[in-house]
Design an enzyme around this catalytic site. Structure first.
Site, PDB file in Angstrom:
ATOM      1  N   ASP A  81       0.818  -1.296   0.017  1.00 20.76           N
ATOM      2  CA  ASP A  81      -0.050   0.017   0.024  1.00 20.76           C
ATOM      3  C   ASP A  81       0.777   1.240   0.004  1.00 20.76           C
ATOM      4  O   ASP A  81       2.116   1.318   0.665  1.00 20.76           O
ATOM      5  CB  ASP A  81      -0.949  -0.041   1.328  1.00 20.76           C
ATOM      6  CG  ASP A  81      -1.750   1.092   1.206  1.00 20.76           C
ATOM      7  OD1 ASP A  81      -2.727   1.304   0.352  1.00 20.76           O
ATOM      8  OD2 ASP A  81      -1.764   1.820   2.211  1.00 20.76           O
ATOM      9  N   GLU A 117       0.773  -0.488  -5.184  1.00 16.46           N
ATOM     10  CA  GLU A 117      -0.032   0.326  -5.530  1.00 16.46           C
ATOM     11  C   GLU A 117       0.748   1.722  -5.592  1.00 16.46           C
ATOM     12  O   GLU A 117       1.137   2.325  -4.530  1.00 16.46           O
ATOM     13  CB  GLU A 117      -1.019   0.531  -4.093  1.00 16.46           C
ATOM     14  CG  GLU A 117      -2.336   1.598  -4.603  1.00 16.46           C
ATOM     15  CD  GLU A 117      -2.790   2.407  -3.230  1.00 16.46           C
ATOM     16  OE1 GLU A 117      -3.614   3.429  -3.468  1.00 16.46           O
ATOM     17  OE2 GLU A 117      -2.060   2.229  -2.210  1.00 16.46           O
TER      18      GLU A 117
END
Length: 723
Positions: A401, A454
């Protein structure tokens, strides 16, 4: 026999680095001495060779006995409290450290890849002349602390009972406590360098209590017996980047509210199999205090959240998924962590896990601290954590993330709020090194797993090998494609001619990285609505638009990711406090949602059976434009080529007008068979009659010698396969 006053004072304040130097057995010039501190005891005897020798209290709950023998005896304490019968216990200060000098060397170098086996709480058994002694070894890294103790119900949370010792210069504190086993709740009382004494959760805890509780739990008991051997043996031989990958993204707590890991194993797994998904991706399952963070503000990096079950329950879920042929990816958050006082923040009274300068150590937009990626022990904590999830829980991948926030020192910061690197640039070179180390290590240790970034910027080489100076990820979320696609589909069809570049631009860079095409949770929250609400028009047009969107996604180069609820066109925005909107499948217009779900199921199964849609995702040889410039009619057509040389023709009408006799050039002569049509009545489309087979003609068109005439219904997608 007495303890020097200075040492005694530090021991009493739990601020001594070496309590083992005074407690336990020690040689003296005239023999030896045994000391212990047992809070609340009224009488203590030392048992040697089955003989009880009374110990003498010298104040502050400290008991002592002198022995003439200089040899180290094996002994136990028989302790009497004001109430109850005497109990026999082993001496925690009589045992050698459970960490070896090599462990300490690796920790100091930041290279201990099995850190969870030596830090935290680990069951241990010593063999002695009086029998085996089982208990738990506790170890924690806190180099700047004045003192550390283990506390729990077993000592009435009093830090004076089990103060820990430091081992060498590593900053690791350690103690073995006999008689403590799995299920025991504990924390570390850390006497910080800032003068504060704080009960801290174990950074390496493998199990926790259900939030809002913040205590750590000694994990263990019976070892989980895995049944996914066939899956694990086959995995290293699979190149995931050139294999089918259709990911169903799930927030465990809201697929169906009230379900835990075990319930999901019973219902989610067959749902995924029925709908043809290859992988499931769970939002972060590591322990987090606030449910509304969806797991993205982690306080327990080594513990699956207790909200939905035990570590063994989560292993059962992964195991069941593997036995059903479903890969498991979990979101991982090494970028930042929350400021909760009982967790990682200012762990030993200093900025330990976080960077000490707020201009690098805080992410103010999120109210979190940023890891100090330049510190060996911090990198070790994170890299070992990734290995832990892959090894102990058999995960098949980690989606990292917020990678952009790690790569750029000025991410979401104003001038004056960030520090340049040593070359004056904005790149976080420590974070780059960490990501390269993470990727190189996990791929070396676990061939066949995937790491997914990401990453929302144009940082070069995200999926390039670390040996080529890339970051080393397997795949990267294609955020540009997602944003452009959703913006295009939100336009009324009558206006799409003016936005044609938004739907074709992704093919300019489609092969610059290895991509996942994500319609994730981020696109259906915070006022964005759902995919359904973004499509203009009435119910019929919304359903047609969602079907077209998904068929376009499956035919575009890249892997697919779809958040739960999208597969049936959920009409409402996602909220973690409730289940996804299963009511859409039961209402007055439920046939449209059943149609979307049927299409997604068929797309997934067709995708897995069609190498043209996945085997050349990462090379221009896998894609060929047929029609990309007809902005007036909003028509797209292209070929996907498989490594076996088979073509699949995709024809897309993104307008509200059907094209009855639309000629397209094709690269090969013959009969093109219609194999999927989103306008089919099966999917609640208009059911326009289309030819099952379209034959080519010797008519040059679109720079091809052969062409064919197609009927392309409004707002629809057709796949054709050469017979």
């Amino acid at each position: 026999m007495l303890i020097p006053d200075a040492d005694r004072e530090r021991l009493l304040q739990c601020q001594h680095h070496a309590p083992h130097d005074f407690y336990g057995w020690h040689a003296t010039p005239t023999g030896s001495v045994i000391r212990t501190r047992i809070l609340g005891a009224t009488h203590v005897e030392v048992l040697i060779h089955n003989q009880g020798l009374p110990m003498t209290p010298i104040g502050d709950d400290i008991w002592v006995i002198g022995l003439e023998d200089e040899l180290t005896p094996d002994y136990r304490f028989q302790v009497t409290y004001p109430e109850g019968d005497p109990v026999v216990i082993a001496d925690p200060y009589h045992f050698l450290p459970t960490l070896s000098s090599f462990d300490l060397h690796l920790i100091g170098e930041g290279r201990h890849e099995r850190l969870w086996e030596v830090l935290g709480a680990n069951s241990h058994t010593y063999s002695t002349s009086m029998g085996q002694v089982s208990g738990t070894s506790f170890a924690v890294w806190a180099p700047n602390a004045k003192g550390v103790a283990v506390v729990g119900e077993f000592c009435n949370w009093n830090p004076n009972q089990y103060p820990m010792r430091t081992l060498g210069g590593t900053g690791v504190w350690e103690i073995f406590i006999p008689g403590i086993g799995p299920g025991t709740e504990y924390k570390f009382k850390v006497q910080g360098a800032d003068g504060r004494a704080v009960d801290k959760a174990d950074p390496m805890a493998k199990q926790t209590k259900n939030p809002p509780e913040t205590v750590s739990v000694v994990a263990g008991g019976e070892e989980y017996s895995w049944s996914d051997h066939e899956w694990m043996v086959a995995r290293p031989g699979i190149d995931a980047t050139n294999s089918p990958m259709s990911i169903y993204e799930v927030h465990i707590g809201s697929w169906r509210v009230g379900y835990g890991y075990r319930e999901l194993a019973e219902e989610l797994v067959p749902y995924l199999v029925e709908h043809g998904y290859t992988h499931v991706e769970f939002l972060p399952v590591a322990e987090h205090p606030y449910g509304g963070s969806w797991g993205y503000q982690v306080t327990g990096y080594y513990a699956p959240t207790a909200r939905w079950g035990t570590p063994e329950d989560f292993k059962y879920l992964v195991d069941t998924l593997h036995q059903a042929g479903i890969g498991v990816i979990v979101d991982w958050v090494p970028a930042h962590f929350p400021k909760d006082d009982w967790a990682l923040a200012r762990f030993d009274g200093t900025a330990l896990y976080e960077h000490p300068d707020w201009r690098r150590g805080e992410q103010k937009d999120w109210g979190t601290y940023v890891f100090d990626f330049g510190r060996n022990e911090v990198r070790n904590f994170l890299v070992a954590n990734a290995l832990y999830w892959l090894e102990e829980y058999h995960l098949d991948g980690l989606r990292v993330d917020a990678v952009a926030s790690m790569l750029y020192l000025d991410y979401s910061r104003q001038p004056g709020e960030w520090l340049p690197n040593q070359f004056g640039g904005r790149e976080n070179l420590d974070a780059v090194q960490f990501l390269q180390e993470f990727n190189a290590t996990v791929h070396r240790e676990h061939p066949g797993i995937v790491t997914i970034a990401e990453e929302s910027t144009a940082w070069p080489g995200v999926t390039a090998l670390t040996s080529a100076d890339g970051l080393g990820f397997s795949l990267k979320w294609n955020m540009g494609w997602m944003n452009d696609t959703l913006q295009y589909f939100s336009e009324d069809p009558i206006n799409r001619s003016y936005h044609h570049n938004e739907i074709t631009f992704s093919l300019v860079y489609a092969f610059s990285e290895k991509y996942v095409l994500p319609f994730s949770h981020d696109e259906v929250v915070h006022g964005k609505g759902s995919l359904w609400t973004r499509i203009p028009g009435d119910t019929w047009n919304k359903a047609a638009g969602v079907r077209t969107l998904f068929a376009y996604m499956f035919s575009h180069p890249g892997k697919q990711l779809m958040f739960m609820g999208c597969e049936f066109g959920q009409t409402t925005e996602w909220a973690e406090a409730g289940s996804i909107n299963w009511d859409n499948l039961e209402g007055w217009d439920s046939e449209y949602h059943h149609g979307i779900r049927t299409l997604v199921r068929d797309l997934n199964h067709f995708y897995r059976e069609t190498p043209a849609l996945y085997s050349q995702d990462n090379t221009p040889m896998g894609f060929q434009w047929i029609k990309g410039d007809d902005s007036r009619n909003n028509i797209l057509a292209y070929i996907r080529w498989g490594t076996d040389g088979t073509p699949l023709l995709t024809v897309i009408n993104l307008s509200g007008t059907s094209q009855v006799d639309y000629r397209l050039g094709v690269p090969r002569a013959g009969e093109w068979e219609l194999v999927l049509n989103t306008d089919d009545e099966r999917y609640q489309g208009a059911g326009n009659p289309l030819a099952g087979v379209v034959s080519t003609e010797d008519t040059s068109w679109d720079s091809f010698e052969q062409s064919a005439v197609f009927h392309i219904p409004a707002m629809s997608v057709q796949y054709y396969r050469l017979r």
